[in-house]
Enzyme design. Structure first.
Site, PDB file in Angstrom:
ATOM      1  N   LEU A  11      39.930   2.593 -32.289  1.00 53.95           N
ATOM      2  CA  LEU A  11      40.190   3.061 -33.648  1.00 53.95           C
ATOM      3  C   LEU A  11      38.844   3.342 -34.310  1.00 53.95           C
ATOM      4  O   LEU A  11      38.124   2.423 -34.705  1.00 53.95           O
ATOM      5  CB  LEU A  11      40.989   2.021 -34.431  1.00 53.95           C
ATOM      6  CG  LEU A  11      42.308   1.579 -33.787  1.00 53.95           C
ATOM      7  CD1 LEU A  11      43.044   0.614 -34.713  1.00 53.95           C
ATOM      8  CD2 LEU A  11      43.189   2.776 -33.454  1.00 53.95           C
ATOM      9  N   ALA A  12      38.508   4.635 -34.415  1.00 54.04           N
ATOM     10  CA  ALA A  12      37.176   5.036 -34.877  1.00 54.04           C
ATOM     11  C   ALA A  12      37.254   6.077 -35.981  1.00 54.04           C
ATOM     12  O   ALA A  12      36.387   6.937 -36.100  1.00 54.04           O
ATOM     13  CB  ALA A  12      36.371   5.581 -33.695  1.00 54.04           C
ATOM     14  N   ARG A  46      31.703   0.707 -47.365  1.00 54.27           N
ATOM     15  CA  ARG A  46      30.715  -0.310 -47.726  1.00 54.27           C
ATOM     16  C   ARG A  46      29.369  -0.128 -47.027  1.00 54.27           C
ATOM     17  O   ARG A  46      28.397  -0.795 -47.366  1.00 54.27           O
ATOM     18  CB  ARG A  46      31.274  -1.701 -47.420  1.00 54.27           C
ATOM     19  CG  ARG A  46      32.268  -2.195 -48.472  1.00 54.27           C
ATOM     20  CD  ARG A  46      32.776  -3.577 -48.138  1.00 54.27           C
ATOM     21  NE  ARG A  46      33.768  -3.550 -47.077  1.00 54.27           N
ATOM     22  CZ  ARG A  46      34.230  -4.638 -46.453  1.00 54.27           C
ATOM     23  NH1 ARG A  46      33.777  -5.832 -46.787  1.00 54.27           N
ATOM     24  NH2 ARG A  46      35.142  -4.529 -45.503  1.00 54.27           N
ATOM     25  N   ASP A  80      34.227  -0.864 -34.466  1.00 55.13           N
ATOM     26  CA  ASP A  80      33.069  -1.464 -35.136  1.00 55.13           C
ATOM     27  C   ASP A  80      32.757  -2.859 -34.619  1.00 55.13           C
ATOM     28  O   ASP A  80      32.284  -3.713 -35.361  1.00 55.13           O
ATOM     29  CB  ASP A  80      33.290  -1.501 -36.648  1.00 55.13           C
ATOM     30  CG  ASP A  80      34.484  -2.368 -37.059  1.00 55.13           C
ATOM     31  OD1 ASP A  80      35.194  -2.874 -36.162  1.00 55.13           O
ATOM     32  OD2 ASP A  80      34.711  -2.539 -38.273  1.00 55.13           O
ATOM     33  N   TYR A 136       1.175  28.055 -28.247  1.00 52.13           N
ATOM     34  CA  TYR A 136       2.179  28.755 -29.055  1.00 52.13           C
ATOM     35  C   TYR A 136       1.516  29.914 -29.785  1.00 52.13           C
ATOM     36  O   TYR A 136       0.519  29.733 -30.498  1.00 52.13           O
ATOM     37  CB  TYR A 136       2.795  27.772 -30.053  1.00 52.13           C
ATOM     38  CG  TYR A 136       3.894  28.333 -30.919  1.00 52.13           C
ATOM     39  CD1 TYR A 136       5.011  28.955 -30.362  1.00 52.13           C
ATOM     40  CD2 TYR A 136       3.829  28.239 -32.300  1.00 52.13           C
ATOM     41  CE1 TYR A 136       6.023  29.462 -31.153  1.00 52.13           C
ATOM     42  CE2 TYR A 136       4.837  28.731 -33.115  1.00 52.13           C
ATOM     43  CZ  TYR A 136       5.937  29.353 -32.527  1.00 52.13           C
ATOM     44  OH  TYR A 136       6.936  29.855 -33.321  1.00 52.13           O
ATOM     45  N   ALA A 193     -18.670  22.851 -23.143  1.00 50.41           N
ATOM     46  CA  ALA A 193     -18.183  22.279 -24.393  1.00 50.41           C
ATOM     47  C   ALA A 193     -18.182  23.319 -25.500  1.00 50.41           C
ATOM     48  O   ALA A 193     -19.061  24.179 -25.582  1.00 50.41           O
ATOM     49  CB  ALA A 193     -19.060  21.096 -24.785  1.00 50.41           C
TER      50      ALA A 193
END
Length: 455
Positions: free
Chosen positions: A9-10, A16, A108, A392, A428
């Protein structure tokens, strides 16, 4: 034909919880509550041909739940009118599938285990209606079990319970786990009413109705086992998460995993940690992460669906997501391995290095302050500090290839698509836009000029 099945049962909103997410998607240790319930039920209701005889009634946020659990056999409850109405909604499907007996469980109860389910089924026996109950010092908002002369008489929702009418509150509460004879229930469901303070149809009314019809109704008291308690608020969620964390940590320690500061270690239910692994808290391992024997994970690390092979060392403050650290690799501190990152044996990734969809070959090193995305890096290559693969172009991703034993100097930008051959050296501060042949030196930077300083 399916003779037995499970129904979750979901459909509830979980008001709350004060969250836009359906209650069954609230997470404990990185996994939604519904995942725990499914994991507990599947071993009990997987048929010989591999099919699962497990259904879930979805209502509030049904599309969100279905998206989170692709392949879930779902039954839609368009109006959420209570647990009895949810069962009535599922009944045609159960009968159509030839289900004779159905285990009904609330979605739950994240601490539910297969062993608990198996024991309940054994004690429920052949009763037409059986339910699990708990005996709690503080019954809170749980439905009360009413007994007369020791025998079950009814289950009454907390807000409808009246000690003057129902008798003293004994602290025995409904755990939300039922075993039902489908045909018997089919006869009783039309008689369930909603004359209560919530105006809902309760599955618990089946108990009194079944007794009135002379059916065998059995209450299986499970003592004070908190594994069957439901979650209805953020406070209860936090408490259940801590109980679950403690359970997993105790299992790991018993299996031979070394945990330093175990009270600060958080491991999800589907992670696999081999005996001989060593973890220092605070540390978090979620999803289907795997840690092999001899691996060491230092404090303040977070792993999600990642693999740490034998002898690997994940140093402090490193994050791994859908990544793999091979045997005897070193990661971090302060490293980030994003999805698709693969470190082959003996390779090193150091502080403030980020990898995404990149493979670092055996013995290769990127020890300082670099970004390597969409890259293939050969064995024993050395990546200098400040190296970036510019993968990219604003529209598409491109790959960078760096050969074995290549040396990339500090502060180099490799503009993909580009390849650096085996044994090549890049000076570098270079910006490399063209392939560098094997064994050659590439320098791509402006010539230095020294000019008199103006006074």
């Amino acid at each position: 034909m399916t003779h037995s099945a499970a129904l979750i049962l979901a459909a509830g909103k979980g008001t709350r919880m004060h969250s836009a997410r359906p209650k069954v998607l609230q997470e404990l240790l990185g996994e939604p509550m519904l995942a725990y319930v499914l994991a507990a039920l599947r071993p009990l209701y997987t048929q010989a041909d591999g099919r699962e005889a497990v259904w879930a009634v979805l209502g509030h946020g049904a599309d969100m739940v279905a998206a989170a659990f692709p392949g879930l056999s779902a039954i839609r409850q368009e109006q959420q009118l209570g647990t009895g109405h949810a069962l009535a909604t599922a009944l045609p499907t159960l009968r159509e599938q030839g289900v004779a007996r159905v285990l009904v469980v609330n979605g739950d109860v994240p601490l539910l285990t297969t062993d608990i389910g198996r024991r309940f089924l054994a004690e429920a026996g052949d009763a037409a209606i059986a339910f699990a109950s708990l005996s709690l010092e503080d019954a809170g908002a749980y439905g009360r079990v009413v007994r007369k002369g020791g025998d079950v008489a009814a289950i009454v929702e907390a807000k409808d319970f009246d000690a003057a009418f129902h008798g003293p509150d004994t602290g025995e509460v409904n755990a939300g786990l039922y075993l039902l004879d489908v045909e018997a229930v089919a006869r009783l469901l039309p008689r369930i009413g909603n004359n209560n303070k919530s105006g809902e149809y309760y599955i618990t009314d089946l108990v009194a109705l079944g007794l009135a019809d002379g059916l065998c109704v059995r209450g299986v008291n499970c003592g004070a086992d908190e594994s069957l308690l439901g979650v209805n608020s953020p406070a209860e969620l936090a408490r259940m998460e801590e109980l679950l964390r403690g359970r997993i940590v105790r299992q790991l320690l018993a299996s031979g995993v070394t945990l330093h500061a175990p009270e600060l270690v958080r491991v999800g239910p589907f992670a696999e940690i081999a005996p001989g692994a060593e973890i220092t808290g605070p540390c978090e391992l979620y999803g289907h992460s795997q840690v092999e024997a001899g691996a060491r994970i230092e404090s303040h690390c977070v792993l999600q669906d990642s693999v740490v092979r034998k002898g690997a060392r994940i140093r402090s403050f490193s994050h791994l997501e859908r990544a793999e650290a091979g045997e005897n690799t070193v990661v971090g501190p302060f490293a980030r391995l994003r999805p698709g990152a693969l470190l082959e044996p003996e390779s090193h990734v150091g502080n403030f290095v980020e990898l995404k969809n990149a493979r670092l070959g055996p013995g290769a090193k990127a020890n300082h302050l670099s970004y390597l995305g969409d890259a293939e890096i050969g064995a024993a290559a050395n990546i200098g500090a400040g190296t970036i693969t510019c993968n990219y172009d604003g529209k598409h991703k491109h790959r960078t290839s760096i050969g074995a034993h290549a040396f990339i100097g500090s502060n180099t930008a490799l503009v993909a698509p580009v390849a650096v051959g085996d044994g090549a050296l890049v000076g570098a501060g270079s910006v490399i836009t063209k392939d560098v042949p094997a064994g050659e030196l590439a320098v791509a930077r402006g010539r230095q000029k020294n000019l008199p300083r103006k006074k």
